[in-house]
Design an enzyme around this catalytic site. Structure first.
Site, PDB file in Angstrom:
ATOM      1  N   HIS A 117       1.048  -1.431   0.143  1.00 55.95           N
ATOM      2  CA  HIS A 117       0.113   0.014   0.336  1.00 55.95           C
ATOM      3  C   HIS A 117       0.921   1.039  -0.165  1.00 55.95           C
ATOM      4  O   HIS A 117       1.784   1.225   0.097  1.00 55.95           O
ATOM      5  CB  HIS A 117      -1.028  -0.153   1.024  1.00 55.95           C
ATOM      6  CG  HIS A 117      -1.818  -1.221   0.953  1.00 55.95           C
ATOM      7  ND1 HIS A 117      -3.198  -0.944   2.341  1.00 55.95           N
ATOM      8  CD2 HIS A 117      -2.313  -1.921  -0.438  1.00 55.95           C
ATOM      9  CE1 HIS A 117      -4.119  -2.206   1.789  1.00 55.95           C
ATOM     10  NE2 HIS A 117      -3.365  -2.366   0.677  1.00 55.95           N
ATOM     11  N   GLU A 138       0.614   4.023   1.454  1.00 55.74           N
ATOM     12  CA  GLU A 138       0.966   4.432   2.863  1.00 55.74           C
ATOM     13  C   GLU A 138       2.468   3.485   3.757  1.00 55.74           C
ATOM     14  O   GLU A 138       3.300   4.097   4.037  1.00 55.74           O
ATOM     15  CB  GLU A 138       0.053   5.116   3.877  1.00 55.74           C
ATOM     16  CG  GLU A 138      -1.195   5.623   3.679  1.00 55.74           C
ATOM     17  CD  GLU A 138      -1.746   3.880   2.944  1.00 55.74           C
ATOM     18  OE1 GLU A 138      -1.697   3.515   2.098  1.00 55.74           O
ATOM     19  OE2 GLU A 138      -3.383   5.038   2.923  1.00 55.74           O
ATOM     20  N   CYS A 179      -6.517   2.116   5.022  1.00 60.97           N
ATOM     21  CA  CYS A 179      -7.102   0.833   4.705  1.00 60.97           C
ATOM     22  C   CYS A 179      -6.272   0.498   6.555  1.00 60.97           C
ATOM     23  O   CYS A 179      -5.431   1.833   7.699  1.00 60.97           O
ATOM     24  CB  CYS A 179      -7.020  -0.012   4.478  1.00 60.97           C
ATOM     25  SG  CYS A 179      -5.018  -0.874   4.932  1.00 60.97           S
ATOM     26  N   CYS A 231      -2.365  -0.694   6.953  1.00 62.43           N
ATOM     27  CA  CYS A 231      -1.858   0.515   6.805  1.00 62.43           C
ATOM     28  C   CYS A 231      -1.677   1.984   8.383  1.00 62.43           C
ATOM     29  O   CYS A 231      -0.974   2.297   8.811  1.00 62.43           O
ATOM     30  CB  CYS A 231      -2.440   1.909   5.939  1.00 62.43           C
ATOM     31  SG  CYS A 231      -1.322   1.209   4.544  1.00 62.43           S
TER      32      CYS A 231
END
Ligand SMILES: O=c1ccn([C@H]2C[C@H](O)[C@@H](COP(=O)(O)O)O2)c(=O)[nH]1
Ligand SMILES: [Zn+2]
Length: 165
Positions: A73, A75, A98, A101
């Site tokens: 992801h 992040e 999410c 993260c």
């Protein structure tokens, strides 16, 4: 045109997102320290060494045939790419983080999340993120701007003349 700090850093996050090969959702992140220095950027992509032309980008079918178990992801990439301690930093993200993260953001010491899209607000992952951010005292706010778009021109011949390019 002069843009605000928020617009500038979110712009970097959005620009980073354009690097993502995800055909459905490109996500970008930009981490900024208390001196307003960018210390990490990232986008959602396959791990190093995992060729993004060979790994799946689909959303359905067998788990191993979907993108979800493979993609890193935005992040997390930004956190892992960071050049320094992230304590007290702020992260600009084009999509609300999410729950996975969220955990990485909290543990890294980041203190504020500024997001653009909350398109998965109804999902369990997003609700869990908001709960954990609140418990951990990590602030989160939607990016506020009147800007709809910023023109980016690559044909500029004289950098001193951006306005009239
Ligand atoms: O916190 C997050 C959540 C998701 N992403 C990435 C992971 C995927 O590549 C896409 C989401 O794909 P959908 O097709 O919209 O389900 O976004 C992320 O980088 N950070
Ligand atoms: Zn995530």
């Amino acid at each position: 045109m002069i843009i605000s700090w928020d617009e500038y850093f979110m712009g970097v996050a959005i620009f980073s997102a354009y690097r993502s090969k995800d055909p459905h959702t490109q996500v970008g992140a930009c981490i900024v320290n208390e001196d307003k220095h960018i210390v990490g950027v990232g986008y959602n992509g396959m791990p190093n060494g995992c060729d993004d032309r060979e790994y799946p980008w689909g959303r359905t079918g067998e788990f191993a045939e979907q993108k979800y178990p493979y993609v890193v992801h935005a992040e997390l990439n930004a956190i892992l790419n960071a050049s320094t301690s992230l304590k007290g930093c702020r992260i600009y993200v084009s999509l609300f983080p999410c729950n996975e993260c969220c955990k990485a953001i909290i543990q890294s010491g980041i203190r504020e999340v500024v997001y653009l899209s909350d398109k998965y607000a109804a999902s369990e992952a997003t609700k869990i993120s908001k709960r954990m951010f609140d418990s951990a005292g990590v602030r989160w706010r939607r990016m506020e701007t009147e800007l709809r778009e910023v023109p980016v021109k690559f044909e500029v011949s004289d950098a001193r003349d951006l306005q009239n390019a």
